[in-house]
Design a protein around this motif. Structure first.
Motif, PDB file in Angstrom:
ATOM      1  N   PRO A 129     104.927   7.257  56.919  1.00 41.87           N
ATOM      2  CA  PRO A 129     104.532   7.997  58.124  1.00 41.87           C
ATOM      3  C   PRO A 129     103.032   8.273  58.182  1.00 41.87           C
ATOM      4  O   PRO A 129     102.371   8.445  57.162  1.00 41.87           O
TER       5      PRO A 129
ATOM      6  N   SER B 138     100.276  10.921  59.835  1.00 39.09           N
ATOM      7  CA  SER B 138     100.146  12.261  60.417  1.00 39.09           C
ATOM      8  C   SER B 138      98.964  12.300  61.374  1.00 39.09           C
ATOM      9  O   SER B 138      97.860  11.915  60.999  1.00 39.09           O
TER      10      SER B 138
ATOM     11  N   PRO C 152     106.247   5.429  61.434  1.00 38.14           N
ATOM     12  CA  PRO C 152     106.458   6.559  62.344  1.00 38.14           C
ATOM     13  C   PRO C 152     105.227   7.465  62.369  1.00 38.14           C
ATOM     14  O   PRO C 152     104.518   7.596  61.375  1.00 38.14           O
TER      15      PRO C 152
ATOM     16  N   HIS D 243     103.854  11.294  62.998  1.00 35.30           N
ATOM     17  CA  HIS D 243     104.213  12.705  63.038  1.00 35.30           C
ATOM     18  C   HIS D 243     103.007  13.467  63.563  1.00 35.30           C
ATOM     19  O   HIS D 243     101.942  13.446  62.941  1.00 35.30           O
TER      20      HIS D 243
ATOM     21  N   THR E 286     101.059  16.973  64.761  1.00 33.84           N
ATOM     22  CA  THR E 286     101.026  18.420  64.569  1.00 33.84           C
ATOM     23  C   THR E 286      99.925  18.993  65.443  1.00 33.84           C
ATOM     24  O   THR E 286      98.775  18.559  65.371  1.00 33.84           O
TER      25      THR E 286
ATOM     26  N   ALA F 123     106.966  10.361  66.953  1.00 29.35           N
ATOM     27  CA  ALA F 123     108.393  10.416  66.634  1.00 29.35           C
ATOM     28  C   ALA F 123     108.820  11.817  66.224  1.00 29.35           C
ATOM     29  O   ALA F 123     109.951  12.236  66.464  1.00 29.35           O
ATOM     30  N   GLN F 124     107.925  12.539  65.587  1.00 34.43           N
ATOM     31  CA  GLN F 124     108.205  13.905  65.149  1.00 34.43           C
ATOM     32  C   GLN F 124     107.030  14.775  65.573  1.00 34.43           C
ATOM     33  O   GLN F 124     105.878  14.385  65.409  1.00 34.43           O
ATOM     34  N   ARG F 125     107.331  15.972  66.122  1.00 32.19           N
ATOM     35  CA  ARG F 125     106.273  16.839  66.622  1.00 32.19           C
ATOM     36  C   ARG F 125     106.446  18.259  66.086  1.00 32.19           C
ATOM     37  O   ARG F 125     107.531  18.834  66.191  1.00 32.19           O
ATOM     38  N   THR F 126     105.382  18.803  65.515  1.00 33.24           N
ATOM     39  CA  THR F 126     105.386  20.167  65.002  1.00 33.24           C
ATOM     40  C   THR F 126     104.116  20.867  65.487  1.00 33.24           C
ATOM     41  O   THR F 126     103.254  20.242  66.099  1.00 33.24           O
TER      42      THR F 126
ATOM     43  N   SER G 238     109.732  20.299  67.182  1.00 28.91           N
ATOM     44  CA  SER G 238     110.991  20.544  66.477  1.00 28.91           C
ATOM     45  C   SER G 238     110.870  21.685  65.485  1.00 28.91           C
ATOM     46  O   SER G 238     111.869  22.258  65.067  1.00 28.91           O
ATOM     47  N   SER G 239     109.637  22.019  65.069  1.00 26.86           N
ATOM     48  CA  SER G 239     109.463  23.112  64.110  1.00 26.86           C
ATOM     49  C   SER G 239     108.033  23.630  64.140  1.00 26.86           C
ATOM     50  O   SER G 239     107.124  22.977  64.654  1.00 26.86           O
TER      51      SER G 239
END
Length: 193
Positions: A61, A63, A89, A91, A93, A110-113, A188-189
């Motif tokens: 991943p 960042s 992927p 991620h 932030t 793909a992933q979001r914080t 998501s967090s």
């Protein structure tokens, strides 16, 4: 060539340099990319090149840390297209405010914080002042509306919110705290120790 002393008194001073060769090397080794400030063509091209180089070096991943507001929709799509083309992927932030056009890049991950004090400003991107003939102005307006449509669809896909809600929130300039963004489906967090 202009220097910092040639600035007009009302002009904002440039932000202090965030990157040094040593820091760039450290971030690259940790598969991290920082996006800070308005996303403009030069920044987008550099960040896209970094993302593609990181992707070529492995599938772990990547960042992306963002404190990015406004910017050019065309520059944003340069980054979104690069993220969409990666095998690794991404991620994302939010470490500060992410707003307007920059939301397209954030939503491509793909992933979001977000950090606890991050903010999200749902706002329509600013329109650059088109010049030229009436036909050129109409063509530029058409491009802007297509790009805005793509941004709305990207936010809808990331959050699961209906299009009408996203359009209303962009028109009103709604601001979300990290907690609000979690409820909205944008993240998501919240980053904790």
């Amino acid at each position: 060539m202009r220097t910092r002393y040639d600035r007009h008194p009302d002009e904002e001073p440039p932000p202090p340099a965030l990157h040094t060769p040593w820091l760039d090397e450290q971030l690259f080794g940790r598969r991290m990319v920082f996006l800070r400030g308005p996303i403009e063509p030069e920044m987008a091209a550099r960040a896209a090149a970094t993302l593609l180089a990181l992707d070529a070096s492995g599938a772990d991943p990547i960042s992306v840390h963002m404190s990015a507001e406004q910017g050019s929709l065309a520059a944003v799509w340069t980054l979104v297209d690069a993220i969409d083309a990666l095998r690794a992927p991404v991620h994302a932030t939010a470490v500060g405010e992410v707003s307007a056009a920059a939301l397209g890049v954030f939503c491509a991950a793909a992933q979001r914080t977000a950090f606890a004090h991050a903010r999200f400003r749902l706002a329509e991107p600013k329109v650059s002042s088109p010049g030229g003939t009436a036909d050129q102005v109409v063509a530029e307006a058409g491009r802007y509306l297509r790009d805005l449509e793509d941004l709305i669809l990207r936010i809808c896909a990331a959050t699961g919110r209906p299009r009408s809600r996203v359009e209303d929130d962009l028109q009103s300039g709604r601001v979300l705290t990290a907690e609000d963004a979690m409820e909205y489906g944008l993240i998501s967090s919240i980053v904790q120790r």
